[in-house]
Motif scaffolding. Structure first.
Motif, PDB file in Angstrom:
ATOM      1  N   PHE A  67       3.509   6.231   2.088  1.00  0.00           N
ATOM      2  CA  PHE A  67       2.407   5.772   2.531  1.00  0.00           C
ATOM      3  C   PHE A  67       2.084   4.386   2.651  1.00  0.00           C
ATOM      4  O   PHE A  67       2.438   3.733   1.398  1.00  0.00           O
ATOM      5  CB  PHE A  67       1.178   6.611   2.462  1.00  0.00           C
ATOM      6  N   VAL A  68       1.816   3.583   3.621  1.00  0.00           N
ATOM      7  CA  VAL A  68       1.402   2.096   3.619  1.00  0.00           C
ATOM      8  C   VAL A  68       0.306   1.705   4.075  1.00  0.00           C
ATOM      9  O   VAL A  68      -0.552   2.291   4.847  1.00  0.00           O
ATOM     10  CB  VAL A  68       2.712   1.362   4.432  1.00  0.00           C
ATOM     11  N   GLN A 117       2.103  -2.789   3.238  1.00  0.00           N
ATOM     12  CA  GLN A 117       2.321  -2.939   1.895  1.00  0.00           C
ATOM     13  C   GLN A 117       2.297  -1.577   1.183  1.00  0.00           C
ATOM     14  O   GLN A 117       1.463  -0.560   1.702  1.00  0.00           O
ATOM     15  CB  GLN A 117       1.308  -3.730   1.124  1.00  0.00           C
ATOM     16  N   VAL A 118       3.035  -1.003   0.310  1.00  0.00           N
ATOM     17  CA  VAL A 118       3.311   0.171  -0.117  1.00  0.00           C
ATOM     18  C   VAL A 118       1.939   0.629  -0.698  1.00  0.00           C
ATOM     19  O   VAL A 118       1.309  -0.132  -1.513  1.00  0.00           O
ATOM     20  CB  VAL A 118       4.380   0.432  -1.102  1.00  0.00           C
ATOM     21  N   LEU A 119       1.357   1.877  -0.781  1.00  0.00           N
ATOM     22  CA  LEU A 119       0.245   2.238  -1.151  1.00  0.00           C
ATOM     23  C   LEU A 119       0.718   3.135  -2.474  1.00  0.00           C
ATOM     24  O   LEU A 119       1.901   3.758  -2.751  1.00  0.00           O
ATOM     25  CB  LEU A 119      -0.744   3.209  -0.200  1.00  0.00           C
ATOM     26  N   PRO A 120       0.062   2.829  -3.528  1.00  0.00           N
ATOM     27  CA  PRO A 120       0.483   3.308  -4.918  1.00  0.00           C
ATOM     28  C   PRO A 120       0.726   4.764  -5.171  1.00  0.00           C
ATOM     29  O   PRO A 120       1.643   5.261  -5.874  1.00  0.00           O
ATOM     30  CB  PRO A 120      -0.727   2.983  -5.852  1.00  0.00           C
ATOM     31  N   GLU A 121      -0.061   5.689  -4.287  1.00  0.00           N
ATOM     32  CA  GLU A 121      -0.033   7.178  -4.368  1.00  0.00           C
ATOM     33  C   GLU A 121       1.608   7.621  -4.020  1.00  0.00           C
ATOM     34  O   GLU A 121       2.154   8.491  -4.185  1.00  0.00           O
ATOM     35  CB  GLU A 121      -0.919   7.678  -3.628  1.00  0.00           C
ATOM     36  N   SER A 122       2.124   6.605  -3.159  1.00  0.00           N
ATOM     37  CA  SER A 122       3.503   7.047  -2.647  1.00  0.00           C
ATOM     38  C   SER A 122       4.477   7.188  -3.594  1.00  0.00           C
ATOM     39  O   SER A 122       5.139   8.243  -3.626  1.00  0.00           O
ATOM     40  CB  SER A 122       3.973   5.841  -1.610  1.00  0.00           C
ATOM     41  N   TYR A 123       4.507   6.339  -4.804  1.00  0.00           N
ATOM     42  CA  TYR A 123       5.380   6.720  -5.764  1.00  0.00           C
ATOM     43  C   TYR A 123       5.538   7.911  -6.387  1.00  0.00           C
ATOM     44  O   TYR A 123       6.518   8.806  -6.645  1.00  0.00           O
ATOM     45  CB  TYR A 123       5.228   5.675  -6.866  1.00  0.00           C
ATOM     46  N   ASP A 124       4.348   8.758  -6.507  1.00  0.00           N
ATOM     47  CA  ASP A 124       4.338  10.132  -7.258  1.00  0.00           C
ATOM     48  C   ASP A 124       4.762  11.068  -5.891  1.00  0.00           C
ATOM     49  O   ASP A 124       5.542  11.926  -6.385  1.00  0.00           O
ATOM     50  CB  ASP A 124       2.834  10.414  -7.457  1.00  0.00           C
TER      51      ASP A 124
END
Lengths: 458, 458
Positions: free
Chosen positions: B149-150, B158-165
């Motif tokens: 999610f961006v 810009q990438v949203l931080p929750e994407s990493y999980d």
């Protein structure tokens, strides 16, 4: 037409006043004389201005300051005696100091400003009397009567522009004008002083107002040295330098001339000649608008301790509109002034005077605040830096000056923490660890002044 | 576990895809493959992304774009033919492009973003099909399904931080993941693209999310060169450099790697390995957090034209609280970004990209505005400067690097207009006249790379 200003040590005794008289009368162009209060006669002596401050403060506290008041009068009286002047002038001074001490003290700052200013004011009266006694036409001129009006900021007055037109009218006066330095009058009619050493400012204002050909500033050194004599033994003297060079040098440790005082002369393009009252035949140092560059690229090297740096890094900082502005705004919120902000792509360094942080005990708070406001990756404080200014207008035409300076520092094993050179190229600034300041300055002096091809003074 | 990303030229033809297949399957750690859209097969070819943009724009204008649509499909079809794939995959791609063109175009920017993104998306599907055809378990993964999610900023997501999980969960999938680069999904479910060349960004995000050991970025050069090969013939290759060094180099002219793309890998401390699809046995260039400094102080030299400087001088500037902030605020009002602000005591220089002023025709207005707001003595614009970055983390431990650089420029008769070296000392920046850029870079390369004591690549 010349405006001549004498500093406190040039006016500390009758013997010094005789030198002043000889200097002024040796050149009929010396039409206006600006005087400081009597300074120290020897290293353990007290300046009249300091006596006056103590006197005023004690009077405010205790309602009397007899001994200190007598000490002040005694300074003038001993000069008058030495010069064989009558008692009239001392009576005048005594009445003046009495009246000032007994004046309304509802505004202590204003009250003390008037007392401080009397050091110069009464000295001007004394010196005018001495010149008259010697048979020379001379008149004390009061700054109020002359129209020297200033902003109402005690201890940091700024000249008001209309003053220059008023002062121009002094040209019509006959004889030598003896003018007290250090203060002017607010539009409301109160005495307001300039910042300390403000007699240099008065001289510069007078030179501007009178449209003088030169502003001669007599002090107690033969010339401005190319480098601090406590770091380099018997350094060369500078015979000529520009306003900008003087200003850059005075920023970092050169204190011969009050740099704020250069402004009025600078604005009017009037050269400032620094000379030695005790050795008036020495060539001295002339501060001019433009000079020939026959003496190599560097005119002087100055250095100062007590700086620190705050290093801020943030990945992609460079893409953030407003990053630098946010940094400077945060500093402003803490009332901090900065000196330089060299930057890489993703980092920025703020160089500032260390004492500002120490006095307020805000180091950690400031670092935390910067980190928070800027969302920085890293904020690191480094203490105890020295800044070294290598100054010279000719540097801009000289390919290789930077190389020579950097090479000299490298040979002396001095690590350059920072370099800052703007497109003006009047100066090059190096940041080094304070512990290496001395070696650095010596190495730079050696490089630019020790070779026979770059003499600064003949 | 490795994330491997291939650029457009590595995916331009069936022949190139065979190389990609060989590379991926040669190492079982290569678990996730991020792909660009098919790029140019030869210098006069058109990239699929450019075809798609033209196609979408024409469809918006005319309601049809038959020829361009066919040209897009033809690119995929020729690859599928070359690889002996069946027609299913091309039918899938055709249906997808059809649907995108006929979609709701009420928001043209969003409409075009979806069409652009299909270049990568359909290529990922094609490549997954090819891997399966070769008997290797591989699956196309859609960024929406994977949870990439961006922010909703078309063309600059810009990438949203929750994407990493979310992405971390992909580790549980069996087989090779084939993931389209260049875009993610807004929380509302719309396709949003990164900035151009954004597939590098996707790869970096995936490497971070999957906690990869290394992020391999395959392109069409053997390595990053220590200097621009159009300025210096056959320059040395850089085998290892840090994120910061890469970023400083890419700022001024190095374009091998999309510098914004370094961030996610940098934040997770994952090394980025740049390699050549056409020569995978070449050592390549590795971008790391820290490296040994056995190869001399300088790792690379970059330069870029098109800068100008605005020199501002004001007597006693240094005493004015808020001066620098006012300068930066004025720039912000005009929407200008600046690069550096080297300063003297009473002067300050703003270095900025020249095209910003030219595009807006605001040169004179800006200079007048600065002069007015700052009550400056002088505001002068100088055009056509080049900035040269000399980059290397080891410079900070090397007394004398500055001296060597300045000496080299001096010998080459290059005048240094400006130096900026922050306390980070990862880089040294020189400003020179654009006409002298080439000589300057050559002289610096000669100094730091031509001697046998400072080899960069063996």
């Amino acid at each position: 037409m010349k405006v001549v200003k004498f500093g406190g040590s040039s006016l500390a005794s009758g013997k010094q006043l005789q030198k002043v008289f000889d200097i002024v009368t040796a050149d009929p162009a010396r039409k206006a004389v600006v005087v400081s209060a009597p300074g120290k006669r020897h290293s353990t002596d007290t300046k009249v201005t300091d006596l006056l401050i103590s006197c005023g403060e004690q009077y405010l506290r205790l309602g009397e300051a007899h001994d200190l008041q007598e000490a002040v009068i005694e300074r003038y009286a001993s000069i008058a005696d030495e010069l064989g002047l009558g008692h009239d002038i001392i009576d005048t001074i005594r009445r003046d100091v009495d009246a000032l001490l007994q004046a309304d003290s509802a505004h202590p700052e204003r009250y003390l400003d008037a007392i401080k200013a009397s050091g110069e004011d009464n000295n001007a009266k004394l010196i005018a009397a001495y010149f008259q006694h010697q048979g020379v036409e001379a008149h004390y001129v009061n700054p109020k009567e002359a129209g020297l009006f200033v902003s109402d900021e005690p201890g940091q007055a700024q000249v008001l522009p209309e003053s220059y037109d008023h002062l121009y009218k002094l040209r019509e006066r006959s004889g030598i004008i003896v003018f007290p330095g250090f203060f002017g009058f607010s539009l409301a009619g109160d005495i307001v002083t300039f910042s300390r050493s403000g007699s240099d400012i008065t001289g510069s204002i007078l030179a501007n107002g009178l449209k003088a050909d030169v502003y001669e500033n007599f002090t107690d050194v033969d010339a401005v040295y190319a480098v601090n004599p406590t770091i380099v033994h018997e350094p060369k003297e500078i015979t000529e330098l520009t306003y900008r060079e003087m200003r850059e040098l005075s920023y970092a440790g050169f204190s011969v001339f009050h740099d704020e005082a250069l402004i009025p002369a600078f604005r009017a393009g009037i050269p400032v000649q620094i000379k030695n009252t005790n050795n008036p035949s020495a060539k001295g140092t002339k501060i001019v608008n433009q000079r020939d560059h026959t003496n190599g690229p560097v005119v002087g090297i100055a250095s100062d301790k007590g700086f620190c740096s705050i290093y801020i890094s943030k990945y992609l900082m460079n893409r953030e509109v407003g990053f630098g502005r946010k940094v400077l705004q945060t500093l402003e919120e803490y009332g901090l002034t900065y000196e330089h902000v060299p930057s890489g792509i993703d980092d920025m360094t703020i160089i500032l005077r260390q004492d500002q942080l120490e006095e307020q005990h805000i180091e950690q708070e400031l670092l935390d605040r910067l980190k928070l406001v800027l969302e920085a990756d890293e904020v690191v404080l480094e203490r105890n830096l020295s800044l070294i200014m290598v100054v010279g207008e000719a540097m801009r035409h000289n390919v290789g000056t930077t190389a020579r300076a950097a090479q000299a520092l490298s040979k002396a094993k001095v690590n350059i923490e920072m370099i800052n050179q703007g497109s003006s190229e009047v100066s090059m600034m190096f940041g080094v660890k304070a512990a290496q300041e001395k070696e650095a300055v010596q190495a730079l002096y050696e490089e630019f002044f020790s070779m026979s091809t770059v003499p600064v003074s003949i």
